[in-house]
Design a protein around this motif. Structure first.
Motif, short mmCIF file in Angstrom:
data_model
loop_
_atom_site.label_atom_id
_atom_site.label_comp_id
_atom_site.label_asym_id
_atom_site.label_seq_id
_atom_site.Cartn_x
_atom_site.Cartn_y
_atom_site.Cartn_z
N LEU A 250 0.85 -1.14 0.05
CA LEU A 250 0.04 0.07 -0.04
C LEU A 250 0.83 1.19 0.02
O LEU A 250 0.73 2.16 -0.61
CB LEU A 250 -0.86 0.15 1.28
CG LEU A 250 -1.94 -1.01 1.16
CD1 LEU A 250 -2.89 -0.99 2.47
CD2 LEU A 250 -3.18 -0.50 0.16
N LEU A 251 1.89 1.34 0.91
CA LEU A 251 2.64 2.32 0.82
C LEU A 251 3.64 2.80 -0.38
O LEU A 251 3.84 3.91 -0.78
CB LEU A 251 3.70 2.40 2.46
CG LEU A 251 3.00 2.50 3.64
CD1 LEU A 251 3.98 2.19 4.69
CD2 LEU A 251 2.56 3.85 3.82
N LYS A 252 3.94 1.69 -1.12
CA LYS A 252 4.55 1.78 -2.21
C LYS A 252 3.58 2.22 -3.53
O LYS A 252 4.17 3.18 -4.35
CB LYS A 252 5.20 0.10 -2.81
CG LYS A 252 6.57 0.07 -1.85
CD LYS A 252 6.84 -1.37 -2.25
CE LYS A 252 7.87 -1.84 -1.41
NZ LYS A 252 8.72 -3.20 -1.75
N ASN A 253 2.57 2.02 -3.33
CA ASN A 253 1.51 2.34 -4.24
C ASN A 253 1.39 3.99 -4.03
O ASN A 253 1.33 4.66 -5.02
CB ASN A 253 -0.08 1.97 -3.94
CG ASN A 253 -0.91 2.17 -5.12
OD1 ASN A 253 -1.46 3.28 -5.25
ND2 ASN A 253 -1.07 1.37 -6.20
N VAL A 254 1.24 4.43 -2.84
CA VAL A 254 1.33 5.71 -2.54
C VAL A 254 2.56 6.63 -2.69
O VAL A 254 2.51 7.69 -3.45
CB VAL A 254 0.99 6.02 -0.88
CG1 VAL A 254 1.35 7.46 -0.46
CG2 VAL A 254 -0.27 5.37 -0.43
N GLU A 255 3.66 5.96 -2.63
CA GLU A 255 4.77 6.54 -3.20
C GLU A 255 5.01 6.67 -4.53
O GLU A 255 5.62 7.75 -5.26
CB GLU A 255 6.08 5.77 -2.57
CG GLU A 255 7.50 6.37 -2.89
CD GLU A 255 8.54 5.53 -2.23
OE1 GLU A 255 9.61 5.88 -2.08
OE2 GLU A 255 8.23 4.61 -1.49
#
Length: 228
Positions: A213-218
Motif C-alpha cells: 500500500l505504501l509503495k503505491n502511495v509513493e
C-alpha cells in the motif's frame, strides 16, 4: 514505457518504480472474482507455499532428487539453485545464450547416469523450449521442471506455461499484488504426498500488505506520497 514522457520529465523530478506490483486500497474491499483458467489456479493438483523456493525444496525431497543431478540453466536468479542444493540435489549447469536461448544440444550432452531432472526457466514471461525439452526428458526417462516464477499467466501459443512439464513452479507476488505465495503444480500422472502446511503468520501478511500500500502511495502520490 513512453520515451517522450521520459524526456519531458524535469531532471530534478524523482520517479519511484517498485520492484513488485503495488496494492490499491480499493483492492482490499472489492468482491472476489473467478480465478483465471490458467495454472496454477485452474488445477486441483496445485500445492501452495509461502515462497516458490519452498516448493522447490519440498519437490526435491518428495521426488527422490536427493543426491541426483538436476540440469539447470547457467543464467538464473540464485534462490532456486540454493533451494535445490539445500534440499540435497546436485545442480549441473547448461548453456544459455545472450538472448535467453537455451542450448538444447548442451543439455543433451550433459545428461549422465546420475541425471534425474531437467530444469527450465521461462524468463520474464517469454516461453522457453518446454515442448522440445519434454520430448528430450521422456527419451531419457527424466522429469521436466518448469520454473514460471516470472511467467505467471503466460502461454506459448495454446499451451499455458507450467502445464507442459511434469512440474510447474510459480511465484505469485512477482506478478500479483499479494503479500506472499508460491505454487507447485503436478502435471500428467505424477503424484506425491505433501502434508498440509500451516498458513503464514498474520504479522508477516500485514507487514507485506502495508508495504504494498505504501509503495503505491509513493509511486502515485507525488512528493507527498514519497514523504509518506
Amino acid at each position: 514505457m513512453n520515451i517522450t514522457a521520459m524526456n519531458a520529465t524535469p531532471r530534478n523530478t524523482k520517479v519511484f518504480v517498485p520492484e513488485c506490483p503495488t496494492l490499491y486500497p480499493l483492492m482490499l474491499v472489492q468482491p472476489s472474482t473467478s480465478s483465471p483458467a490458467l495454472p496454477p489456479f485452474n488445477s486441483e493438483r496445485t500445492r501452495w507455499f509461502y515462497f516458490a523456493r519452498n516448493a522447490i525444496w519440498h519437490m526435491v525431497r518428495r521426488l527422490d532428487l536427493v543426491g541426483r543431478e538436476v540440469l539447470v540453466p547457467s543464467y538464473h536468479h540464485g534462490v532456486e539453485i540454493a533451494a535445490l542444493v539445500d534440499a540435497g540435489a546436485i545442480p549441473v549447469f547448461y548453456r544459455v545464450g545472450r538472448r535467453w536461448d537455451v542450448d538444447v544440444g548442451d543439455i543433451e550432452a550433459k545428461i549422465g547416469p546420475r541425471t534425474r531432472a531437467l530444469y527450465l526457466i521461462h524468463y520474464a514471461g517469454f516461453p522457453g523450449p518446454a515442448a522440445e525439452l519434454k520430448q528430450l526428458a521422456e527419451r531419457h526417462g527424466l522429469l521436466l521442471i518448469e520454473d514460471c516464477a516470472l511467467s505467471l499467466l503466460s502461454s506459448d501459443g495454446p499451451r499455458a506455461l507450467g502445464s507442459i512439464g511434469d512440474i510447474g513452479i510459480f511465484c505469485l507476488y512477482k506478478t500479483l499484488p499479494v503479500p506472499n505465495g508460491g505454487a507447485l503444480v503436478l502435471n500428467g500422472s505424477l503424484e506425491f504426498d505433501l502434508p498440509e502446511l500451516p498458513p503464514p503468520p498474520s504479522a508477516s501478511v500485514f507487514s507485506h500488505v502495508a508495504s504494498a500500500l505504501l509503495k503505491n502511495v509513493e509511486m502515485r502520490g507525488g512528493s507527498a506520497g514519497r514523504w509518506a
